[in-house]
Scaffold this motif. Structure first.
Motif, short mmCIF file in Angstrom:
data_model
loop_
_atom_site.label_atom_id
_atom_site.label_comp_id
_atom_site.label_asym_id
_atom_site.label_seq_id
_atom_site.Cartn_x
_atom_site.Cartn_y
_atom_site.Cartn_z
N GLY A 160 0.92 -1.19 0.12
CA GLY A 160 -0.08 0.01 -0.05
C GLY A 160 0.91 1.25 0.16
O GLY A 160 0.58 2.34 -0.78
N LEU A 161 1.98 1.07 0.73
CA LEU A 161 2.64 2.50 0.76
C LEU A 161 3.57 2.50 -0.62
O LEU A 161 3.76 3.81 -1.04
CB LEU A 161 4.17 2.21 1.75
CG LEU A 161 3.47 2.35 3.22
CD1 LEU A 161 4.48 2.13 4.18
CD2 LEU A 161 2.77 3.59 3.53
N ARG A 163 2.17 1.62 -3.54
CA ARG A 163 1.19 2.27 -4.41
C ARG A 163 0.97 3.65 -4.07
O ARG A 163 0.52 4.45 -4.93
CB ARG A 163 -0.18 1.40 -4.09
CG ARG A 163 0.10 0.12 -4.54
CD ARG A 163 -0.03 -0.32 -6.09
NE ARG A 163 0.25 -1.63 -6.44
CZ ARG A 163 1.47 -2.12 -6.75
NH1 ARG A 163 2.38 -1.23 -6.96
NH2 ARG A 163 1.62 -3.28 -6.93
N MET A 164 0.99 4.13 -2.77
CA MET A 164 0.76 5.51 -2.38
C MET A 164 1.80 6.36 -3.41
O MET A 164 1.58 7.39 -3.68
CB MET A 164 0.76 5.71 -0.91
CG MET A 164 0.91 7.13 -0.44
SD MET A 164 2.41 7.93 -0.49
CE MET A 164 3.14 7.07 0.85
N GLN A 166 3.51 5.53 -5.93
CA GLN A 166 3.12 5.75 -7.35
C GLN A 166 2.18 6.60 -7.68
O GLN A 166 2.16 7.25 -8.56
CB GLN A 166 2.93 4.13 -7.80
CG GLN A 166 4.03 3.14 -7.97
CD GLN A 166 3.55 1.70 -8.22
OE1 GLN A 166 2.47 1.46 -7.77
NE2 GLN A 166 4.41 1.29 -9.07
N SER A 167 0.98 6.39 -6.66
CA SER A 167 -0.08 7.45 -7.13
C SER A 167 0.21 8.88 -6.92
O SER A 167 -0.44 9.84 -7.52
CB SER A 167 -1.28 7.03 -5.97
OG SER A 167 -1.08 7.81 -4.68
N PHE A 168 1.23 9.15 -6.19
CA PHE A 168 1.88 10.60 -6.16
C PHE A 168 2.90 10.86 -7.47
O PHE A 168 3.46 12.02 -7.16
CB PHE A 168 2.36 10.98 -4.92
CG PHE A 168 1.45 11.25 -3.85
CD1 PHE A 168 0.90 12.54 -3.75
CD2 PHE A 168 1.02 10.56 -2.84
CE1 PHE A 168 -0.17 13.00 -2.87
CE2 PHE A 168 -0.02 10.82 -1.87
CZ PHE A 168 -0.55 12.08 -2.00
N GLY A 169 3.00 9.99 -8.26
CA GLY A 169 3.85 10.17 -9.15
C GLY A 169 5.27 10.39 -8.73
O GLY A 169 6.27 10.61 -9.53
N LEU A 170 5.99 9.63 -7.71
CA LEU A 170 7.10 9.35 -7.19
C LEU A 170 8.10 8.68 -8.41
O LEU A 170 7.41 7.63 -8.78
CB LEU A 170 7.53 8.99 -5.95
CG LEU A 170 6.88 9.69 -4.86
CD1 LEU A 170 7.20 9.05 -3.29
CD2 LEU A 170 7.04 11.17 -4.82
N THR A 178 13.03 6.53 -0.68
CA THR A 178 12.30 7.07 0.49
C THR A 178 10.99 5.98 1.00
O THR A 178 10.65 6.12 2.30
CB THR A 178 11.33 8.15 0.09
OG1 THR A 178 10.30 7.79 -1.00
CG2 THR A 178 12.29 9.44 -0.30
N LEU A 179 10.74 4.93 0.41
CA LEU A 179 9.97 4.00 0.84
C LEU A 179 10.31 2.49 1.11
O LEU A 179 10.45 1.96 2.25
CB LEU A 179 8.65 3.82 -0.14
CG LEU A 179 7.94 5.09 -0.42
CD1 LEU A 179 6.86 4.81 -1.49
CD2 LEU A 179 7.23 5.80 0.65
N PRO A 182 13.87 2.42 3.87
CA PRO A 182 13.48 2.88 5.12
C PRO A 182 12.51 1.82 5.86
O PRO A 182 12.78 1.10 6.97
CB PRO A 182 12.97 4.01 5.38
CG PRO A 182 13.22 4.81 4.08
CD PRO A 182 13.45 3.73 2.88
N GLY A 183 11.61 1.11 4.75
CA GLY A 183 10.98 0.18 5.22
C GLY A 183 11.56 -1.51 5.45
O GLY A 183 11.11 -1.90 6.41
N TRP A 259 11.59 5.80 15.13
CA TRP A 259 10.14 6.15 15.00
C TRP A 259 9.35 4.70 15.43
O TRP A 259 8.14 4.83 15.23
CB TRP A 259 9.99 6.06 13.35
CG TRP A 259 10.62 5.28 12.53
CD1 TRP A 259 11.96 5.24 11.98
CD2 TRP A 259 10.13 3.90 12.28
NE1 TRP A 259 12.32 4.22 11.34
CE2 TRP A 259 11.39 3.25 11.58
CE3 TRP A 259 9.01 3.17 12.13
CZ2 TRP A 259 11.11 2.16 10.57
CZ3 TRP A 259 8.71 2.10 11.65
CH2 TRP A 259 9.76 1.45 10.92
N ARG A 260 9.99 3.44 15.57
CA ARG A 260 9.11 2.43 15.77
C ARG A 260 8.38 2.37 17.16
O ARG A 260 9.11 3.09 18.40
CB ARG A 260 9.87 1.16 15.85
CG ARG A 260 10.41 0.67 14.34
CD ARG A 260 10.72 -0.60 14.37
NE ARG A 260 11.86 -1.00 15.15
CZ ARG A 260 12.40 -2.17 15.04
NH1 ARG A 260 12.16 -3.13 14.47
NH2 ARG A 260 13.70 -2.32 15.57
#
Lengths: 260, 257
Positions: A160-161, A163-164, A166-170, A178-179, A182-183, A259-260
């Protein structure tokens, strides 16, 4: 008369206790010393902690410890970094591209179970008796678990992250940077814990087979001379090295995964 | 009105042999809020995925018409049901994500500050997502979407993961934010109260394979609407009558599966 409801929610919530950890270690060392002082433990088989500490002191002031330790650290550093860099790169490739996933994982699955110590003679033939064979052994041993940890980490990044993103055109590069990275970082850092331990084991094995300097060579040489004080001093150095590395990774996790 | 006209022509979609959407044709006018409702599994989210180019339809096409503002960085922008926030970034970092490599550092900071203020998040700029409630997280999702100045917002059940009270509060905020932004908005929901509260065009889909069963227009501005308005309650009742049998059948299918 109503019956009170009995509390049933006890336990299954273990917690760390730093004092208990330190107390256990110190207690064991004290028992060991008492056993040796009382003559229950023969010092030729297991020298007392005080004798090991004395041997360590002599090794330190004579400069011999640093001579061996620096050689080991150099091999460990180069071998681990090389195996990690290639492993993370390959793990990312496996996690991101279908075309590379199956071919690389087939090779990893075939080579990962081989005990890497068995390959030391082969690496000596390929890279010579010098530093090359030892560093190659370490790098090879670190590479496979790193690939597996990194690929697993990438697989566990929620789709989902991505796809997010991609949906913002990164761009693909931005999504990886960035995804995905770090993930996957928690899994990669967990892998570091495993690979540093593997690297120390392989370092000692490689140094025992063909080296004049290094903690592994020193331990082997002390064993050949029945010098158990120095032998155990070398083992203590390895244990402390492992602890320092684990502490360093813990600090790294705290800094990067706050951040965890 | 700003925003794009979004046009769907004869959209069909199938996952292998399972047809989920069949011959969907509709148009969302610039600045309009189009709500998609229907029973579970009727293909609402699939249709939204197709609208934004995240899914390739098996048949038909999607097109857009109209001019996009110069400062728009992502014309078709999603707001996700599960918020899709990066747990390793602060609120401000999450909002800045789609602006990176597109705006200068200063322009980025200004735009982040602007949408933080618009969504009431200014004092939470440095908070981590884990520190926020579900409602606050979705506000961050909205702020991130607004930061790219979209021409069309695609919202996939944005309130469904929230409790009823938070949902009501956010619904009021959504309606004022959407009205102010003036973007075309496609809003997917199974909540009929949300549908009548926000929708200017409500498209009712049948159960699988999803087909357009009815289109209802509410020619009242969104601002000033209340879900308790008698006319909206009547429309909600009509919508429920249309969907009830399909929803029950969809539920039975899910149990059988």
């Amino acid at each position: 008369m109503p019956d009170p409801v009995r509390f049933r929610g006890r336990g299954f919530a273990p917690q760390d206790n730093a004092w208990a950890s330190a107390g256990t270690l110190l207690g064991l060392i004290a028992l060991w010393q008492i056993g040796a002082s009382a003559g229950w433990i023969k010092s030729v088989f297991l020298p007392p902690p005080v004798a090991i500490a004395t041997a360590l002191w002599h090794l330190t002031v004579s400069g011999e410890l640093w001579k061996h330790l620096s050689a080991s650290l150099l091999r460990l550093g180069i071998g681990w970094v090389a195996g990690t860099v290639f492993g993370v790169g390959m793990g990312l490739a496996v996690g991101l591209w279908s075309a590379l996933r199956s071919p690389i994982m087939a090779v990893v699955a075939a080579l990962f179970p081989i005990p890497k110590i068995a390959l030391v003679p082969l690496f000596i033939i390929w890279f010579g008796i010098g530093e090359g064979s030892k560093i190659a052994t370490l790098a090879f041993g670190v590479f496979f678990p790193t690939v597996i940890a990194t690929a697993g980490g990438v697989d566990n990044v929620p789709r989902g992250l991505i796809r997010m993103g991609q949906s913002f055109g990164l761009s693909t590069g931005a999504i990886v940077r960035t995804l995905v990275l770090p993930g996957a970082l928690p899994a990669i850092l967990s892998g570091f814990r495993v690979t540093t331990s593997i690297a120390i084991v392989l370092l000692v094995a490689a140094e025992m087979i063909g080296a004049e300097q290094g903690i592994g060579a020193f331990v082997l040489s002390a064993g050949n001379l029945y010098d158990t004080d120095n032998l155990l001093a070398g083992i203590v150095v390895l244990s402390v090295l492992g602890l320092i590395v684990a502490w360093g990774i813990g600090r790294l996790e705290k800094a990067l995964l706050g951040w965890r | 009105m700003t925003g794009l006209r979004l046009i769907l022509n004869n959209i069909s979609h199938a996952y292998r042999d399972l047809t989920v959407l069949d011959d969907i044709g509709l148009t969302a006018e610039p600045g309009e809020v189009l709500v998609l409702v229907g029973p579970s599994g009727c293909g609402k989210s699939t249709l939204l995925g197709i609208m934004g180019g995240m899914l390739r339809p098996s048949g038909g096409n999607v097109s857009v018409q109209g001019n996009v503002a110069e400062d728009c960085l992502n014309p078709l922008t999603y707001v996700f049901q599960d918020f899709s926030l990066l747990p390793w970034r602060t609120v401000a970092g999450n909002i800045a994500l789609p602006l990176e490599a597109r705006l200068s550092r200063q322009a980025r900071a200004e735009r982040v500050a602007e949408v933080l203020a618009l969504t009431g998040l200014t004092e939470f700029a440095k908070a981590w997502p884990k520190q926020l409630s579900g409602g606050m997280r979705q506000r961050v999702g909205i702020a991130r979407a607004l930061a790219v100045r979209p021409a069309c917002l695609l919202m996939d059940e944005p309130l469904s993961a929230l409790d009823a009270q938070t949902r009501d509060l956010l619904l009021d905020e959504f309606s004022s934010i959407i009205a102010r932004a003036g973007t075309t908005t496609i809003y997917v929901t199974h909540n009929l109260s949300e549908a009548v509260r926000l929708g200017q065009q409500i498209v009712v889909l049948s159960r699988r394979p999803g087909r357009i069963r009815a289109t209802i227009r509410i020619d009242r501005p969104i601002a000033g609407r209340s879900a308790r308005d008698p006319d909206l309650l009547e429309i909600e009742e009509n919508l429920w009558r249309m969907i009830r049998d399909d929803a029950a059948a969809a539920e039975r299918e899910r149990v059988d599966a």
